[in-house]
Design a protein around this motif. Structure first.
Motif, short mmCIF file in Angstrom:
data_model
loop_
_atom_site.label_atom_id
_atom_site.label_comp_id
_atom_site.label_asym_id
_atom_site.label_seq_id
_atom_site.Cartn_x
_atom_site.Cartn_y
_atom_site.Cartn_z
N GLU A 162 133.70 -9.32 142.53
CA GLU A 162 134.71 -9.63 141.71
C GLU A 162 135.13 -11.01 142.00
O GLU A 162 135.69 -11.88 140.79
N VAL A 163 135.12 -11.68 142.99
CA VAL A 163 135.56 -12.98 143.30
C VAL A 163 134.61 -13.96 142.80
O VAL A 163 134.99 -15.14 142.03
N SER A 164 133.43 -13.65 142.77
CA SER A 164 132.33 -14.72 142.17
C SER A 164 132.53 -14.64 140.63
O SER A 164 132.46 -15.62 140.02
N LEU A 165 132.69 -13.44 140.02
CA LEU A 165 132.93 -13.30 138.62
C LEU A 165 134.08 -14.07 138.05
O LEU A 165 134.06 -14.92 136.99
N ARG A 166 135.32 -14.03 138.82
CA ARG A 166 136.42 -14.62 138.61
C ARG A 166 136.22 -16.31 138.63
O ARG A 166 136.19 -16.94 137.84
N GLY A 167 135.27 -16.92 139.53
CA GLY A 167 135.10 -18.02 139.68
C GLY A 167 133.78 -18.73 138.35
O GLY A 167 134.40 -19.69 138.18
N SER A 168 132.97 -17.84 138.09
CA SER A 168 132.09 -18.12 137.09
C SER A 168 132.87 -18.43 135.98
O SER A 168 132.70 -19.09 135.05
N TRP A 169 133.72 -17.21 135.51
CA TRP A 169 134.38 -17.25 134.21
C TRP A 169 135.41 -18.53 134.29
O TRP A 169 135.17 -19.27 133.08
N ASN A 196 136.17 -10.32 125.42
CA ASN A 196 136.58 -10.53 124.16
C ASN A 196 136.40 -11.87 123.87
O ASN A 196 136.69 -12.55 122.50
N LEU A 197 135.70 -12.66 124.54
CA LEU A 197 135.15 -14.19 123.99
C LEU A 197 134.33 -14.08 122.76
O LEU A 197 133.29 -13.21 122.86
N LYS A 198 134.85 -14.98 121.85
CA LYS A 198 134.20 -14.65 120.72
C LYS A 198 132.77 -15.36 120.42
O LYS A 198 131.95 -14.76 119.89
N ASN A 199 132.28 -16.30 121.10
CA ASN A 199 131.12 -17.11 121.08
C ASN A 199 130.37 -16.50 122.24
O ASN A 199 130.70 -16.31 123.25
N ARG A 200 128.96 -15.64 121.53
CA ARG A 200 128.12 -15.28 122.58
C ARG A 200 127.71 -16.19 123.67
O ARG A 200 127.34 -15.94 124.62
N PRO A 201 127.28 -17.53 123.22
CA PRO A 201 126.80 -18.51 124.16
C PRO A 201 127.98 -18.69 125.50
O PRO A 201 127.28 -19.02 126.60
N ASP A 202 129.28 -18.46 125.13
CA ASP A 202 130.17 -18.61 126.27
C ASP A 202 129.84 -17.10 127.24
O ASP A 202 129.78 -17.34 128.49
N ARG A 203 129.87 -16.24 126.68
CA ARG A 203 129.44 -14.96 127.65
C ARG A 203 128.23 -15.02 128.22
O ARG A 203 128.02 -14.74 129.21
N GLN A 204 127.36 -15.67 127.42
CA GLN A 204 125.87 -15.64 128.04
C GLN A 204 125.73 -16.69 129.14
O GLN A 204 125.04 -16.44 130.15
N ALA A 205 126.56 -17.86 129.06
CA ALA A 205 126.43 -18.80 130.04
C ALA A 205 127.12 -18.34 131.38
O ALA A 205 126.56 -18.55 132.52
N ILE A 206 128.11 -17.53 131.23
CA ILE A 206 128.66 -16.86 132.45
C ILE A 206 127.71 -15.78 133.02
O ILE A 206 127.54 -15.77 134.34
N ALA A 207 127.03 -15.02 132.11
CA ALA A 207 126.16 -14.03 132.39
C ALA A 207 124.85 -14.76 133.05
O ALA A 207 124.13 -14.20 134.26
N LYS A 208 124.47 -15.72 132.93
CA LYS A 208 123.13 -16.39 133.40
C LYS A 208 123.27 -16.66 134.83
O LYS A 208 122.21 -16.63 135.44
N VAL A 209 124.52 -17.06 135.39
CA VAL A 209 124.45 -17.00 136.90
C VAL A 209 124.07 -15.87 137.63
O VAL A 209 123.70 -15.94 138.79
N TYR A 210 124.20 -14.61 136.99
CA TYR A 210 123.75 -13.36 137.84
C TYR A 210 122.53 -12.97 137.16
O TYR A 210 122.00 -11.82 137.49
N GLY A 211 121.75 -13.84 136.42
CA GLY A 211 120.24 -13.20 135.79
C GLY A 211 120.38 -12.33 134.61
O GLY A 211 119.33 -11.52 134.79
N LEU A 212 121.43 -12.22 134.21
CA LEU A 212 121.66 -10.82 133.18
C LEU A 212 122.09 -11.13 131.71
O LEU A 212 122.58 -12.42 131.64
N ASP A 213 121.86 -10.61 131.00
CA ASP A 213 122.11 -10.66 129.68
C ASP A 213 123.83 -10.34 129.41
O ASP A 213 124.17 -9.65 130.26
#
Length: 299
Positions: free
Chosen positions: A92-99, A176-193
């Motif tokens: 959770e702490v990591s995800l907060r920081g990445s977001w 709720n982020l509209k742009n998939r590239p924003d969601r994808q950039a955050i998820a990339k930190v974790y190697g996930l879609d």
């Protein structure tokens, strides 16, 4: 139907358990446990030891069942919750920081408050209203400092907000982020879609709430399921695709994410040690595959 069950004293609770076939080797210890844990909470841990109901509806216990076995299973579940909570806290702490970092770098310190970044206006309004409540309630030094020093913009920058919101709220903002590239950039930190991370954040919020409220976890039928990741290969091989709704897949994902957010951790070893410590904990009921110890993730 009117509820008419009477209140039952602790001595009578023990007598009832014995009448149903449970051995109580240490009466004083059982009394202590029923006083400080409660009959109703422990009830969930003796269900696996019950026989089929009799004609009267009463459940007897299987031969050889003892109060000590029930307590052993309860302690196992408590230790499991603590390990799961430890992992979720770090993730959770990591995800907060990445977001916060991604949105701050792309849209500026307060860009996250722009309604145009979000797909569903109603969900944005709901999340924003909750954020205002959380900020108003906060006694954190950094929030008080911002209020006393700045009045424009009215609300704090995203890296402060990230320290105030809950995992559930973070899941809503991210989803709720509209742009998939924003969601994808955050998820990339974790190697996930991003679709997997959206699902996982929601799922971990549910699991965290079970743990935070001291609920039963070990053989829980999970109702808020996650998308089972199919990549990376190391995670895919650790998953059990045949047991959706059991806690094993959650544990497998937590182990994978712990290697990312806390390298050189001993979390998987602690889980394996816990599983070995309690043969009473039915691994099938938890969703563990039969060959789980031979999987690369656990070696």
């Amino acid at each position: 139907m009117k509820f008419e069950k009477p209140s039952v004293s602790i001595p009578d609770q023990i007598a009832l358990l014995e009448a149903r076939g449970m051995a109580v080797p240490d009466y004083a210890h059982a009394t202590h446990c029923l006083q400080h844990i409660s009959y109703y909470r422990l009830r969930a841990y003796w269900l696996p030891f019950e026989d089929a109901p009799q004609a009267s509806g009463t459940h007897g216990f299987q031969a050889g069942t003892s109060f000590d076995q029930v307590l052993e299973l309860y302690i196992f579940d408590r230790r499991l919750r603590l390990l799961v909570m430890d992992a979720i806290e770090r993730i959770e702490v990591s995800l907060r920081g990445s977001w916060a970092h991604h949105l701050a770098m792309k849209y500026g310190p307060h860009g996250y408050l722009d309604p145009g970044l979000y797909h569903r206006p109603d969900r944005y309004a709901q999340a924003f209203a909750k954020l205002i409540e959380d900020l108003a309630r906060s006694k954190d030094t950094f929030i008080l400092h911002y209020r006393s020093k700045y009045d424009d913009p009215e609300h704090p920058p995203i890296w402060m907000t990230a320290e105030v919101i809950s995992l559930g709220q973070l899941s809503m903002w991210y989803n709720n982020l509209k742009n998939r590239p924003d969601r994808q950039a955050i998820a990339k930190v974790y190697g996930l879609d991003e679709s997997v991370l959206v699902s996982l954040a929601h799922h971990l919020t549910y699991i965290r709430n079970i743990c935070a409220h001291h609920g039963r976890l070990w053989n829980k039928q999970v109702t808020v399921k996650m998308i089972v990741p199919t990549s990376p290969a190391s995670l895919k091989l650790a998953m059990n695709g045949n047991t959706q709704g059991r806690v094993y897949n959650t544990i497998a994902v937590l182990g994978y994410l712990m290697d990312i957010v806390a390298p050189d951790n001993q979390w998987r070893e602690q889980i394996a040690g816990l599983m070995d410590s309690c043969p009473l904990a039915d691994k099938v009921a938890m969703g563990f595959p039969a060959n789980w110890k031979n999987l690369a993730a656990w070696n």
